[in-house]
Design a protein around this motif. Structure first.
Motif, PDB file in Angstrom:
ATOM      1  N   ASP A   8      49.663  33.045  39.338  1.00 13.44           N
ATOM      2  CA  ASP A   8      50.706  33.036  40.380  1.00 13.44           C
ATOM      3  C   ASP A   8      51.477  34.351  40.487  1.00 13.44           C
ATOM      4  O   ASP A   8      52.679  34.360  40.747  1.00 13.44           O
ATOM      5  N   SER A  61      48.992  39.198  43.594  1.00 10.09           N
ATOM      6  CA  SER A  61      47.587  38.879  43.342  1.00 10.09           C
ATOM      7  C   SER A  61      46.740  39.160  44.568  1.00 10.09           C
ATOM      8  O   SER A  61      47.084  38.751  45.678  1.00 10.09           O
ATOM      9  N   ARG A  62      45.641  39.832  44.342  1.00 10.68           N
ATOM     10  CA  ARG A  62      44.702  40.100  45.429  1.00 10.68           C
ATOM     11  C   ARG A  62      43.902  38.835  45.693  1.00 10.68           C
ATOM     12  O   ARG A  62      43.508  38.148  44.762  1.00 10.68           O
ATOM     13  N   LYS A  63      43.652  38.531  46.931  1.00  8.60           N
ATOM     14  CA  LYS A  63      42.948  37.301  47.289  1.00  8.60           C
ATOM     15  C   LYS A  63      41.435  37.540  47.282  1.00  8.60           C
ATOM     16  O   LYS A  63      40.952  38.556  47.772  1.00  8.60           O
ATOM     17  N   TYR A  64      40.714  36.576  46.706  1.00  6.04           N
ATOM     18  CA  TYR A  64      39.258  36.646  46.619  1.00  6.04           C
ATOM     19  C   TYR A  64      38.655  35.427  47.300  1.00  6.04           C
ATOM     20  O   TYR A  64      39.224  34.343  47.281  1.00  6.04           O
ATOM     21  N   ASN A  65      37.474  35.606  47.893  1.00 10.99           N
ATOM     22  CA  ASN A  65      36.804  34.480  48.539  1.00 10.99           C
ATOM     23  C   ASN A  65      36.004  33.672  47.518  1.00 10.99           C
ATOM     24  O   ASN A  65      35.990  34.008  46.322  1.00 10.99           O
ATOM     25  N   SER A  66      35.339  32.635  47.966  1.00  7.41           N
ATOM     26  CA  SER A  66      34.618  31.736  47.058  1.00  7.41           C
ATOM     27  C   SER A  66      33.442  32.420  46.362  1.00  7.41           C
ATOM     28  O   SER A  66      32.969  31.940  45.329  1.00  7.41           O
ATOM     29  N   CYS A  79      36.578  40.416  47.606  1.00  8.00           N
ATOM     30  CA  CYS A  79      37.955  40.597  48.095  1.00  8.00           C
ATOM     31  C   CYS A  79      38.041  40.228  49.573  1.00  8.00           C
ATOM     32  O   CYS A  79      37.191  40.616  50.365  1.00  8.00           O
ATOM     33  N   GLU A  80      39.084  39.511  49.934  1.00  6.18           N
ATOM     34  CA  GLU A  80      39.268  39.105  51.328  1.00  6.18           C
ATOM     35  C   GLU A  80      39.817  40.232  52.199  1.00  6.18           C
ATOM     36  O   GLU A  80      39.635  40.218  53.403  1.00  6.18           O
ATOM     37  N   ASP A  81      40.484  41.200  51.596  1.00  7.22           N
ATOM     38  CA  ASP A  81      41.120  42.274  52.378  1.00  7.22           C
ATOM     39  C   ASP A  81      40.295  43.563  52.372  1.00  7.22           C
ATOM     40  O   ASP A  81      40.829  44.654  52.475  1.00  7.22           O
ATOM     41  N   HIS A 127      42.576  46.971  52.925  1.00  9.82           N
ATOM     42  CA  HIS A 127      43.309  47.013  51.658  1.00  9.82           C
ATOM     43  C   HIS A 127      43.867  48.390  51.306  1.00  9.82           C
ATOM     44  O   HIS A 127      43.423  49.409  51.832  1.00  9.82           O
ATOM     45  N   SER A 161      47.971  42.583  38.465  1.00 15.95           N
ATOM     46  CA  SER A 161      47.936  41.153  38.150  1.00 15.95           C
ATOM     47  C   SER A 161      46.725  40.760  37.311  1.00 15.95           C
ATOM     48  O   SER A 161      46.643  39.646  36.826  1.00 15.95           O
TER      49      SER A 161
END
Length: 141
Positions: free
Chosen positions: A10, A14-19, A23-25, A29, A74
């Motif tokens: 949390d 935090s960088r967002k990652y897909n399944s 990286c989503e961005d 980025h 993070s």
């Protein structure tokens, strides 16, 4: 020591990652990938190693600075180098940081522990790495 991967749960940056783990961005980025090598005798970098084996390494190392790029870290990986160099053994630390490299933090560690630190980093959308070396609070380019 085997490789240790730590992720702060949390974390606000935090960088967002897909399944699939990507990286989503990726198209927008501002993350910089950093590889840090601490070059010294193991006894000199042992406090750094122990600190980065916890979820609060900056506090354990005595680092406190407001608005520092280190606030965006993070997740990281830490491991001992598999080979020694002429300069000594080394500890490797790898992480992603948002927008700026942590110069002040690395200068702080170099001075506090009297060790040589080599930073190799990849700015966003750049294929070739850049390097900085810190030793006893001096930058060497």
């Amino acid at each position: 020591m085997k490789e240790i991967n730590l992720i702060i749960p949390d974390h606000p940056y935090s960088r967002k990652y897909n399944s699939l783990g990507g990286c989503e961005d990726i198209k927008s980025h501002q993350w910089i990938h950093c590889n840090v090598k601490f070059i010294a005798k193991p006894v000199a970098y042992d406090p750094i190693k122990k600190a980065f084996c916890t979820l609060s390494p900056f506090t354990k190392l005595g680092w406190r600075m407001l608005n520092c790029p280190t606030e965006t870290i993070s997740r990281w990986t830490i491991k001992d180098s598999p080979v020694a160099t002429q300069e000594g053994d080394s500890l490797w630390l790898s992480f992603e940081i948002l927008e700026k490299i942590p110069d002040a933090f690395l200068k702080f560690l170099s001075k506090k522990f009297e060790i040589k630190i080599k930073l190799t980093y990849y700015p966003p959308y750049v294929i070739q790495s850049k390097e900085k070396i810190f030793f006893e609070n001096k930058e060497i380019f």
